[in-house]
Write a protein that holds these residues in place. Structure first.
Motif, short mmCIF file in Angstrom:
data_model
loop_
_atom_site.label_atom_id
_atom_site.label_comp_id
_atom_site.label_asym_id
_atom_site.label_seq_id
_atom_site.Cartn_x
_atom_site.Cartn_y
_atom_site.Cartn_z
N PRO A 154 0.84 -1.12 0.02
CA PRO A 154 -0.05 -0.17 0.20
C PRO A 154 0.85 1.24 -0.05
CG PRO A 154 -0.81 -1.46 1.74
CD PRO A 154 0.57 -2.20 1.25
N PRO A 155 0.27 2.26 -0.24
CA PRO A 155 0.95 3.51 -0.30
C PRO A 155 1.41 4.13 1.11
CG PRO A 155 -1.17 3.76 -1.70
CD PRO A 155 -1.07 2.43 -1.00
N ALA A 156 2.54 4.49 1.22
CA ALA A 156 2.89 5.24 2.45
C ALA A 156 3.32 4.18 3.42
CB ALA A 156 1.97 6.03 3.04
N SER A 157 3.53 2.73 2.84
CA SER A 157 3.93 1.82 3.85
C SER A 157 5.37 1.73 4.22
CB SER A 157 3.40 0.49 3.37
OG SER A 157 3.92 0.15 1.92
N GLY A 158 6.16 2.22 3.40
CA GLY A 158 7.34 2.29 3.68
C GLY A 158 8.45 1.43 3.18
N GLN A 159 9.76 1.57 3.08
CA GLN A 159 10.70 0.48 2.58
C GLN A 159 10.70 -0.61 3.82
OE1 GLN A 159 14.39 2.22 1.33
NE2 GLN A 159 13.42 3.70 -0.23
N THR A 160 10.77 -0.02 5.02
CA THR A 160 10.73 -1.10 6.07
C THR A 160 9.70 -0.95 7.11
OG1 THR A 160 12.22 0.52 7.37
CG2 THR A 160 13.32 -1.19 5.94
N PHE A 161 9.19 -1.86 7.46
CA PHE A 161 7.77 -1.77 8.18
C PHE A 161 7.82 -2.87 9.40
CE2 PHE A 161 7.39 -3.40 4.00
CZ PHE A 161 6.65 -4.64 4.37
N SER A 162 7.37 -2.75 10.26
CA SER A 162 6.95 -3.84 11.51
C SER A 162 5.51 -4.43 11.03
CB SER A 162 7.05 -3.20 12.72
OG SER A 162 6.12 -2.30 13.07
N SER A 163 4.82 -3.71 10.51
CA SER A 163 3.25 -4.02 10.24
C SER A 163 2.64 -3.14 9.30
CB SER A 163 2.54 -4.10 11.55
OG SER A 163 1.94 -2.90 11.91
N LEU A 164 1.77 -3.56 8.60
CA LEU A 164 1.23 -2.70 7.43
C LEU A 164 -0.33 -2.28 7.88
CD1 LEU A 164 2.01 -4.94 4.24
CD2 LEU A 164 3.19 -2.55 5.00
N SER A 208 1.18 -8.56 8.36
CA SER A 208 2.45 -9.05 8.92
C SER A 208 3.78 -8.22 8.09
CB SER A 208 2.56 -10.53 9.01
OG SER A 208 2.72 -11.03 7.81
N SER A 209 4.95 -8.24 9.03
CA SER A 209 5.97 -7.63 8.28
C SER A 209 6.58 -8.65 7.31
CB SER A 209 6.89 -7.24 9.31
OG SER A 209 7.41 -8.27 10.10
N ALA A 210 6.36 -10.20 7.58
CA ALA A 210 6.83 -11.25 6.88
C ALA A 210 6.01 -11.13 5.55
CB ALA A 210 6.78 -12.55 7.60
N GLN A 211 4.65 -10.59 5.32
CA GLN A 211 4.03 -10.83 4.32
C GLN A 211 4.02 -12.19 3.86
OE1 GLN A 211 1.89 -8.27 2.31
NE2 GLN A 211 1.95 -7.96 4.51
N ASN A 212 3.90 -13.10 4.74
CA ASN A 212 3.68 -14.44 4.54
C ASN A 212 2.39 -15.12 4.76
OD1 ASN A 212 3.59 -14.35 7.43
ND2 ASN A 212 5.42 -15.62 7.56
N GLY A 213 1.17 -14.30 4.85
CA GLY A 213 -0.14 -14.86 5.21
C GLY A 213 -0.57 -14.94 6.63
N SER A 214 0.59 -14.82 7.40
CA SER A 214 0.18 -14.97 8.91
C SER A 214 -0.56 -13.80 9.40
CB SER A 214 1.53 -15.05 9.53
OG SER A 214 2.20 -13.92 9.62
N GLY A 215 -0.81 -12.76 8.96
CA GLY A 215 -1.60 -11.82 9.76
C GLY A 215 -2.73 -11.52 8.51
N ALA A 216 -3.35 -12.25 7.87
CA ALA A 216 -4.46 -12.23 6.94
C ALA A 216 -5.52 -12.87 7.42
CB ALA A 216 -4.01 -12.83 5.50
N THR A 217 -6.54 -12.39 7.02
CA THR A 217 -7.88 -12.74 7.53
C THR A 217 -8.93 -12.79 6.29
OG1 THR A 217 -9.02 -10.64 7.85
CG2 THR A 217 -8.09 -11.86 9.69
N ALA A 218 -8.13 -12.39 5.01
CA ALA A 218 -8.89 -12.66 3.77
C ALA A 218 -7.84 -12.63 2.74
CB ALA A 218 -10.02 -11.49 3.55
N THR A 219 -7.99 -13.52 1.83
CA THR A 219 -7.06 -13.48 0.33
C THR A 219 -8.30 -13.80 -0.77
OG1 THR A 219 -5.11 -14.14 1.72
CG2 THR A 219 -5.22 -14.37 -0.55
N CYS A 220 -8.29 -13.06 -1.57
CA CYS A 220 -9.29 -13.31 -2.78
C CYS A 220 -8.68 -12.94 -3.95
CB CYS A 220 -10.62 -12.58 -2.41
SG CYS A 220 -11.54 -12.70 -1.14
N SER A 221 -9.01 -13.86 -5.09
CA SER A 221 -8.30 -13.60 -6.51
C SER A 221 -9.44 -13.80 -7.60
CB SER A 221 -7.37 -14.61 -6.45
OG SER A 221 -7.90 -16.13 -6.69
N TYR A 222 -8.90 -13.12 -8.62
CA TYR A 222 -9.75 -13.23 -9.85
C TYR A 222 -8.70 -13.75 -11.04
CZ TYR A 222 -12.49 -11.87 -14.12
OH TYR A 222 -13.16 -12.02 -15.19
N ASN A 223 -9.32 -14.68 -12.05
CA ASN A 223 -8.31 -14.87 -12.91
C ASN A 223 -8.74 -14.03 -14.05
OD1 ASN A 223 -6.98 -17.01 -11.66
ND2 ASN A 223 -8.87 -18.34 -11.95
#
Length: 301
Positions: A154-164, A208-223
């Motif tokens: 997202p915008p303004a999340s920065g190069q380093t972050f502890s959370s988004l 999550s800072s790792a962006q590995n899905g550990s902090g997600a409550t929703a993940t949705c996609s479209y082909n």
């Protein structure tokens, strides 16, 4: 998050036939207008953002009352409009970010999909207004575990972050995204490529800072099936640079490994990713080259 060094500036393995400025606004234009997906009527939601959303870049409406002015979230939001390569090299697993301040990550499922010796230099990004990276498939398509991707935070999340902090899309109905597979056969007469014709667009709210899905409550996609592959294709819609502007209703994001699109409208999102997976592209041949180009990303009614 699996990352790679693909975002480093490197020598071009693709030759751009024409260096044209691509407009960041997704207005219709010859050979590169906005195309709507199936079920193109806008989705709507009255959900409000929770969790301290950063909102978005865009106008907002206001009304005055006895308690003062109330500002509501705009449905017209700018998420990313161009990209800048970090001059000092890799930072937090990324080599570039949107000009709005969200890291861009790129990677693949090695060893089945490997870096294809090309990614956009800063000069090319400035000229085309999108980032492009090439991968090579060492196996044939058909397997969902084989993939390549580009993800923008997202915008303004920065190069380093502890959370988004999630980006509020609660009032929007459509995703606008410029993307494409720019592989052009005439650039590689003896090569094979361009069979990645379905791009999977993924929205999630992983904080999550790792962006590995550990902090997600929703993940949705479209082909999304691409309108064409390559520059000035002989079939399909002619695209001077190989990218096209897509308008995808948020209501189409019904394939969810967690939660639902309603969850994302309520919480906001923390990434927009474009993936090419083997199961959605069974015609991919072992040894072929394909690219993911991503430019403007925004939201509208």
């Amino acid at each position: 998050m699996t990352t790679s060094t693909v975002a480093k500036q490197s020598g071009s393995a693709l030759e751009l036939a024409a260096i044209l400025l691509v407009t960041a606004a997704l207005a219709a234009c010859d050979g590169g207008g906005v195309t709507a997906s199936a079920n193109s009527s806008s989705s709507s939601s009255s959900s409000s953002s929770s969790g301290g959303s950063s909102g978005g870049t865009g106008s907002s409406s206001s009304s005055s009352g006895g308690g003062g002015t109330t500002v509501s979230q705009s449905p017209y939001l700018l998420y990313a409009s161009n990209y800048v390569v970090f001059t000092g090299g890799e930072v937090n697993g990324a080599y570039l970010a949107s000009v709005q301040g969200g890291n861009l990550y790129a990677g693949s499922s090695t060893p089945d999909v490997v870096y294809g010796n090309y990614s956009s230099s800063q000069t090319t990004i400035a000229a085309t207004q999108f980032y492009n990276v090439q991968y090579q498939w060492t196996v044939a398509g058909g397997n969902a575990l084989d993939y390549m991707y580009v993800s923008v935070l997202p915008p303004a999340s920065g190069q380093t972050f502890s959370s988004l902090t999630p980006f509020d899309i609660s009032q929007s109905g459509n995703l606008l995204i410029q993307m494409g597979n720019t592989y052009t056969q005439s650039d590689n007469p003896s090569g094979t490529g361009g069979n990645a014709t379905v791009f999977t667009v993924v929205l999630d709210n992983d904080t999550s800072s790792a962006q590995n899905g550990s902090g997600a409550t929703a993940t949705c996609s479209y082909n999304q099936t691409l309108v064409t592959v390559g520059r000035n294709a002989s079939t399909g819609t002619a695209t001077p640079l190989g990218v096209f502007n897509y308008e995808i209703p948020l209501a189409n994001f019904t394939s969810c490994s967690k939660g639902s699109i309603s969850t994302l409208l309520s919480t906001g999102i923390t990434s927009v990713a474009v993936r090419v997976t083997g199961d959605q592209n069974p015609n991919i041949k072992a040894g072929e080259l394909d690219t993911i180009a991503v430019g403007y990303i925004g939201f509208t009614m």
